[in-house]
Design an enzyme around this catalytic site. Structure first.
Site, PDB file in Angstrom:
ATOM      1  N   VAL A 138      16.991   5.408  -6.411  1.00  0.00           N
ATOM      2  CA  VAL A 138      16.159   4.628  -5.645  1.00  0.00           C
ATOM      3  C   VAL A 138      16.415   4.382  -4.209  1.00  0.00           C
ATOM      4  O   VAL A 138      15.617   4.348  -3.252  1.00  0.00           O
ATOM      5  CB  VAL A 138      16.451   3.343  -6.182  1.00  0.00           C
ATOM      6  N   GLU A 139      17.849   4.468  -3.719  1.00  0.00           N
ATOM      7  CA  GLU A 139      18.181   4.613  -2.474  1.00  0.00           C
ATOM      8  C   GLU A 139      17.678   5.794  -1.529  1.00  0.00           C
ATOM      9  O   GLU A 139      17.418   5.529  -0.483  1.00  0.00           O
ATOM     10  CB  GLU A 139      19.634   4.202  -2.273  1.00  0.00           C
ATOM     11  N   SER A 140      18.003   6.712  -2.321  1.00  0.00           N
ATOM     12  CA  SER A 140      17.710   8.107  -1.358  1.00  0.00           C
ATOM     13  C   SER A 140      17.003   9.000  -1.933  1.00  0.00           C
ATOM     14  O   SER A 140      17.221  10.324  -1.261  1.00  0.00           O
ATOM     15  CB  SER A 140      19.156   8.579  -0.936  1.00  0.00           C
TER      16      SER A 140
END
Length: 224
Positions: A138-140
């Site tokens: 989700v973050e990267s």
């Protein structure tokens, strides 16, 4: 160099690094704050917003944490080398009932990426590998070079620290931070993830998951 001088020298170097990080974070925070204020002023003619509430709050949280860290480091100097050998407390997530949460899977194309680093961090901080993988997804999307508009960097989008684009460092520090939040909120994974996204100050301010759309969407992307 005698033991006391060595400790003082080491702590002085730590303070200088923390102070430099605080200066950089201060610049980021002020820049993003000005962007947000300008965006608010121009809202009558445009609907474009360059900085989200969660990003601005995360920058502020990190800036305040670094200032507090610098203050603590500058005023605390141990008298003996014995005080510097204390082992770091390992955050524990033993109280978390993982059966209460369904962690969403990552995409097939990312399976196997950084698996050894994730496995090491999971064992070190007692956090499920599936959770670390999903946060990275989700973050990267497993891209170690990603930098957000608020200055968050790397696989787990860290706001501060050295070598943030190095996958091993990023995964270790990101998992450590996540484990710390899980412990802080007595195993409540929703609150831990909300703190990771929007900062613990906002979790405290709102008495739970902040009402930011970005943070609420963040939770639904990771757990069911």
């Amino acid at each position: 160099m005698n033991p006391v001088e060595h400790v003082i020298s080491t702590r002085q170097a730590e303070f200088e690094r923390a102070f430099e990080a605080a200066k950089q974070s201060s610049t980021t925070f002020e820049t993003k704050l000005n962007e947000r204020l300008n965006a608010t002023t121009e809202q009558k003619t445009t609907s474009i917003q360059t900085v989200t509430d969660a990003e601005l709050n995360r920058a502020r949280e990190v800036y305040e944490a670094l200032i507090n860290q610098a203050d603590t480091t500058s005023t605390t100097v141990p008298n003996t080398t014995a005080e510097t050998t204390a082992t770091e407390t390992k955050p524990t997530t033993e109280s978390t009932n993982w059966n209460n949460y369904q962690i969403k899977p990552i995409s097939a194309e990312n399976e196997g990426k950084y698996s050894e680093l994730i496995k090491t961090a999971a064992a070190k901080y007692d956090v499920p590998e599936a959770l670390i993988k999903r946060v990275i997804q989700v973050e990267s999307n497993f891209n170690p070079s990603v930098v957000s508009s608020a200055g968050a960097t790397g696989l787990m989008q860290l706001m501060y620290g050295s070598n943030r684009t190095d996958p091993a460092t990023n995964i270790d520090l990101g998992t450590k931070q996540l484990a710390g939040y899980i412990k802080k909120y007595d195993g409540d994974l929703k609150l831990a993830l909300a703190a990771y996204n929007a900062g613990p100050g906002n979790v405290s301010k709102y008495g739970g998951v902040p009402p930011f759309k970005e943070t609420q969407n963040y939770l639904t992307k990771i757990i069911e």
